[in-house]
Structure formats: C-alpha cells, structure tokens
Design a protein around this motif. Structure first.
Motif, mmCIF file in Angstrom:
data_model
loop_
_atom_site.group_PDB
_atom_site.id
_atom_site.type_symbol
_atom_site.label_atom_id
_atom_site.label_comp_id
_atom_site.label_asym_id
_atom_site.label_seq_id
_atom_site.Cartn_x
_atom_site.Cartn_y
_atom_site.Cartn_z
ATOM 1 N N ALA A 135 1.981 0.004 -9.247
ATOM 2 C CA ALA A 135 0.674 -0.515 -8.841
ATOM 3 C C ALA A 135 0.803 -1.351 -7.572
ATOM 4 O O ALA A 135 -0.029 -1.269 -6.651
ATOM 5 N N PHE A 136 1.903 -2.133 -7.490
ATOM 6 C CA PHE A 136 2.137 -2.954 -6.309
ATOM 7 C C PHE A 136 2.319 -2.084 -5.067
ATOM 8 O O PHE A 136 1.777 -2.368 -4.000
ATOM 9 N N ILE A 152 -1.046 -0.629 -3.910
ATOM 10 C CA ILE A 152 -1.870 -1.616 -3.200
ATOM 11 C C ILE A 152 -1.390 -1.761 -1.754
ATOM 12 O O ILE A 152 -2.184 -1.802 -0.816
ATOM 13 N N PHE A 205 -3.455 -0.802 1.589
ATOM 14 C CA PHE A 205 -3.647 -1.804 2.640
ATOM 15 C C PHE A 205 -3.242 -1.246 4.013
ATOM 16 O O PHE A 205 -3.936 -1.433 5.010
#
Length: 689
Positions: free
Chosen positions: A671-672, A675, A679
């Motif tokens: 998930a990190f 993200i 971005f």
C-alpha cells in the motif's frame, strides 16, 4: 577462340581439383600425369593464342556478369592481346618445367599429390590474373596467387620456420594488397567502371582532377591511384620495404621457389604496372616513385647476395635485385624493356633455382655452399646449365640477360623521369654486384676443393656451430634445409650418405629445356619486344619522346647491339665481377674471410639484412601485439565485458537487491508503494499540464 581462351586457365584447374580431391585414390603416377597434362594443354593453347595475336587477332570480352550494383556491372572477362599472350606462354612454359621437375624432386615426400594440386592451382590463378580485362578479375587472380603461395611456402607445415615464413608472406602481402584495393576503389569511385578499356579511355580527362585525402590538401587523382596500385605491386613483386617475405619463402620446396620467383607471383606486380601504363604515363610523380623504389631494391638487395651462404637464398636475393631492375625500367617509362627482362629472367632464374634444387638433391639436402665445392665432376649436366644461367644473369653477351639488362640501362640513361641519374648509377653498379655474387655462387658450388665430405664428419659438433642471424647458419645439416623428408623428421639422415651424383632425367631435362631460351631469347626477341610492333597500342610509352623510341634510333639489329655491348661499361663491369669472384673464391679463398673480418661492421649489417627483420619485429609485429593487448584489456575486458556485460548484470543485481526489500509480503508495504507511485504519477501529470 573463346573456347580456347577458357580451356587455357581451366585445364590446370581441372588437374588441380583431380589431384587435390582424388589424389590418394588415383595414386602418384596418375596424379602427376593429370596435372602435367593440364599445364601442357594450357601451354599448347597459349602458343596458339600468341600465334593468333601476332596475326592481328585480339579479344576483349565479358564471359559473364557476376552482379550489378548501382548500375555498375562486376564482370569476369578476358583481354587477349600481345601482353597477356606473352605472359600466358611464359607462365605455362615455366610451370610445365616445374611440374616435370617435381616428379624427381618430391618423389619421397608424403605430400606428393597435395603439392601437385597446389602448383596447378597456382598456375590457374596466375593465368586468370594475366588474362583479365577488368580490375575485379585482376584482384581475384591477385589474391588467389597470394593464397596458394601461402599454402606452398608452408607446405612442410610441421616445420616452425615454414609456418613463420608463410605467415610472414601472407601478412606483408596484405599490407600491399590493402593499398591495391584502395587504388581499385578509387578507380571505381571516379571512373564508374572497373573495365580496363573504359578506365584507360577516360584517363586523359582525369589528368587534371584532384582528390583531397586530407581536407584542404589536394592531390592529383591519377597520382594517388597509381601510387596505391603500385603499393600492391611492391608487395607482390617484393619491392623495398615490402620485400622481407621473399627470402623466407625459401622454406618452401625448391620447385615452388622457382615458380614463385621466375614467372608467376613476383612478376604479377611488374605485369600489372605495364598493363596500367596508360595511367602511369599521366603521372610523372608516380613514375618517379616507381623508379626510386626499384633503384633501392635493385642495388641494396644485390649487396645481400654477396654474404649469403645458403644457395637458395643467394638466388632469392638475386631475384629481388632483378625485380628492382624491372621496376626501374617501368619507372623510366620503358615498360616494354621491363617486360622483356621479365621474360628473359623467367627462363634463367627458373633454371638457376631448379639447378640449385638439383645440387640440393645431390648433396642429400645440404644447402650451405661452404660444404660444397668440386661438384662439376659429379654433375656435368647441372653444371653446364648452371653456367648458362649464371652468364645470362650476369649479363654476359650473347646470353639472354645481356640484351634485356642492357636495354634497361640504356633506357634509364635516356629517361626524363626525375631521379633517373641516380638510378642509372645504382643499376650500373648493380651489374658488377650481380656478376660477383652470381659467380661466387657458381665457384663455391662447382669449383675448388671438395668440401662436402666435411658434413659426414661434422657429427655433434655441427649442432654447436655458430650461426649468423636469419638463416646464415654454419650448421652442416640444414641451414634452413630444403628437405623433402622434413615432414618425417629425417633432418640428419644424409650426413653419412654416399658421394653426390647427377640428378635423374626428370630433373635435368627441365634444366636443359630452360637453358635453351636462356641462351637465345634475348638475341631473338629484342627487336619485336623493344623496337617492333609487338606491344603497339597495348603498352604506353612508345611515343617519340620515350627512352625506347630514342634508343631505337641507334638500334641496328641484335648483332650490332651485342658488339656495342662489348665496348660498353656494363660488359666490363660484369667481366670484372666474374674475375674478382674467381680470384676471391678460387685463387685466394682465404681473402673473403679476411675482408669480412676487416669490414666487420658492414659485413654484420649485410648478414643481418640491414636489420629490417628486427625492425619489423620490434616495431610492427611487437607494436601490433601490444596494441592488440591494449585493445583487449581496455576494450574487451574493461569496456565490453567489464562495463556493458558485467556492469549490466551488476546493475540488475543492485536494483533487484533494493526492490526485494519492498516485496516482503506485507500488505502495508504494498500500500505504501502504491501511494508513492500514485504521488509520482500525479506530480508528472500536473507538471506537464
């Protein structure tokens, strides 16, 4: 006649293929019968062609088109005129003599069939070269004779010196051939054709054109073309400094030494320049280069013949010097004189080489003249033919070499090519040198006390005998020996053999047949070659200003030419060389050693052949190896393997090592990363917007 033209080169080719592919199956007798028959057919056909050409019938046509690129056809064709017809007869006649001689010389060699295949293939390649009507076929024949000479020089492939010699010949000729190929490429670029006739016709219009090899530095186009073509001739015809391969070619069997040195490979460059005379006549600079190179070769290579003790190497350096004479004639604008000397030289030089081989057979494969002497009692036929060959080589009238060599000397004297004055002095001095080393060889071999008995008692001491550099061994056995048994390692079997005796008829018959034209060829052919219409319209330089045209004004027949020669300086120089050789090697045989000791520096320089081999080894061979090592370590190991191959692997490994930390199996790690990726995408999107 086209069928006859095709038959001439292909008869030796068929013989070569049969001998090479079926030699072991058909046996020795049928092998040499087939190959000799093929060359004999070529000789008969060449004689018919020459007779037809003398009646005014010539041919210039295409056999087939190999391919067409950009509208330029690459063709195979024949040009049959007086120049090619004369060369065809000379090549096939000398080749036939060598083929017959080989039966006796190579009879005990295990590579008998292979050798006959090679020499027939060599004859085919040379015929294709001289019969060509375009640069493409010329280059094919040019490279083919180089390839087959590589195979023949290294025929005894178990001998390290032979392998070194054929590799040396191959590499040195590649240097010359690189220039030759550049010259052909320049011809194609500027003339748009490889056909001789088209190029020669357009040449006068190109006389004023220039080419910039270096930007801002224009050169005359034809000068560049001619010099590049001549670089090829320097390799094939062994001109300084590309001459170094030819003496080492003595590592091959004697029959191929005669074939290479007499009428085939080394004369290819002379023939080519004569064929290209319409181009060379338009460049005084190129002619001057040819003249100077020929002068250096004629004089300085002749000096080396004075110190050689290997009988074949004396004849080899003689070939180098005589090739220099031919080249000087070309540079002087006397192309026909160069061709005339090529023809006469083919007869007496083949005679001398085959005569040397006859001596080597009789001496049980000893080549050192210091272990000969007194052989005239044992070998009368070989001796008489050797005397004839020596007189012809030395230029003693009325033998063949006198007429052709004197014609060259007179032509150089009358030439207008820059440098002809120095050239005349050098080649005139060379007459004395030629006579001296020629009769030194004759007297050391056939006259004086018998020294060959010493070899039988040399024993183990011979193994410790001193040696001069590069083949001047004092070893009693095989100073670079020419041993047909070498492939069997039988180097010393002859030490206790019986006394010498005359060679068998298959060896002596070619000697007699070659001795005949060595006597009469100059007398019979000087007028048609130099002052008649034989080469009219074929070789340039026949205009009124040429040296031969000026010489023709004083020519009143071969008899008057010979009588005039008896009063001229060349004859007395040749006679002086003969007398000095007699005094030094018969009357006072102790003097040569004392003179060598007194002039030790000069003697050492000559024995070491001006140290040119050492220079080549130290500069070019060692330099090439060091450059190769540098490119290997810096290019292959460091750049290609180190950076691109191994570097790419290390980069993948590094990236994989970093990325694997994020492939942990935990949902929050994925998930990190999602993200962070989102971005980055949004940042790029809004930045572009």
């Amino acid at each position: 006649m086209k069928a006859l033209y095709l038959m001439i080169p292909f008869a030796p080719l068929v013989g070569a293929l049969i001998a090479g592919l079926l030699g072991r199956a058909i046996g020795r007798t049928l092998t040499h019968t087939v190959t000799i028959l093929g060359v004999a057919v070529a000789l008969a056909g060449s004689a018919m062609v020459l007779a037809d050409v003398l009646e005014g019938n010539t041919f210039n046509g295409t056999l087939y088109t190999w391919m067409t690129i950009g509208g330029v056809p690459f063709q195979i064709g024949f040009l049959i005129d007086s120049l090619s017809a004369v060369m065809m007869v000379v090549v096939t006649f000398v080749s036939l003599m060598v083929h017959v001689y080989t039966i006796g010389y190579m009879r005990d060699d295990s590579g008998y069939q292979r050798f006959f295949s090679y020499i027939s293939l060599f004859t085919f390649a040379m015929l294709m070269l001289v019969m060509s009507n375009n640069f493409l076929q010329l280059f094919f024949g040019w490279e083919a004779v180089g390839l087959v000479s590589y195979l023949l020089i290294g025929f005894w492939y178990t001998r390290p010196t032979a392998i070194f010699a054929n590799l040396k010949a191959f590499l040195v000729n590649r240097v010359g051939d690189f220039g030759f190929l550049l010259g052909i490429a320049l011809v194609l670029m500027h003339f748009g054709s490889l056909d001789y006739a088209a190029v020669f016709q357009a040449a006068p219009e190109a006389a004023g054109k220039t080419v910039e090899l270096i930007p801002g530095l224009p050169w005359a186009l034809l000068t560049v073309v001619c010099i590049l073509l001549f670089i090829g001739a320097m390799g094939k015809s062994a001109q300084f400094p590309l001459h170094v391969w030819l003496p080492d070619s003595m590592e091959g069997p004697t029959p191929i030494s005669a074939l290479i040195h007499a009428a085939t490979m080394v004369t290819a460059g002379i023939f080519m320049v004569a064929r290209m005379s319409p181009l060379f006549e338009l460049s005084t600079t190129a002619l001057s280069v040819v003249l100077i190179v020929g002068t250096i070769t004629a004089f300085f290579m002749g000096l080396l013949g004075l110190v050689m003790n290997d009988i074949k190497r004396v004849v080899a350096y003689s070939t180098l010097s005589q090739l220099g004479y031919m080249t000087v004639a070309l540079g002087a604008g006397a192309y026909a004189a160069g061709m005339f000397h090529l023809v006469t030289h083919a007869f007496f030089k083949a005679l001398l080489f085959l005569g040397a081989g006859s001596v080597i057979i009789a001496m049980h494969h000893e080549q050192d003249m210091r272990r000969m002497g007194g052989l005239r009692r044992y070998m009368p036929i070989t001796y008489v033919t050797a005397v004839i060959g020596s007189l012809a080589l030395a230029g003693i009238p009325p033998f063949a070499g006198f007429f052709s060599k004197d014609a060259i000397l007179e032509a150089v004297h009358l030439s207008s090519t820059p440098g002809h004055g120095i050239a005349y002095i050098a080649v005139l001095s060379g007459v004395f040198i030629t006579s001296l080393y020629t009769f030194r060889m004759l007297f050391m071999t056939f006259h004086g006390p018998e020294r060959f008995g010493e070899a039988a008692h040399a024993g183990s001491a011979a193994a410790h005998a001193p040696a001069d550099a590069h083949g001047q061994e004092a070893d009693a056995h095989h100073a670079h020996g020419d041993d047909p048994h070498a492939s069997h390692g039988d180097d010393h079997a002859h030490a206790h053999a019986g006394p010498p005796r005359e060679s068998p008829w298959v060896v002596t018959l070619p000697l007699v047949l070659l001795a005949i034209p060595s006597v009469y060829a100059g007398w019979a052919y000087i007028e048609p070659f130099l002052f008649g219409d034989l080469f009219k319209g074929v070789i340039a330089g026949n205009e009124s200003t040429s040296p031969l045209a000026r010489l023709a004004e004083e020519f009143h027949g071969p008899g008057a030419f010979a009588l005039h020669g008896l009063q001229a300086a060349p004859f007395w120089l040749a006679l002086g060389g003969l007398i000095l050789a007699w005094y030094l090697y018969i009357k006072r045989p102790d003097l040569p050693g004392r003179i060598a000791a007194r002039m030790s520096g000069l003697h050492r320089l000559l024995v070491n052949k001006y140290y040119l081999d050492e220079i080549n080894q130290a500069v070019f061979a060692l330099g090439a190896r060091r450059l190769g090592t540098l490119l290997w370590k810096a290019g292959d190991v460091t750049v290609i393997d180190g950076f691109f191959v191994n570097g790419a692997a290390r980069l993948v490994g590094f990236c994989s090592g970093v990325i694997r930390h994020f492939q942990s199996g935990y949902v929050y790690h994925y998930a990190f990363m999602m993200i962070i990726g989102l971005f980055v995408l949004l940042t790029l999107w809004f930045t572009r917007a």
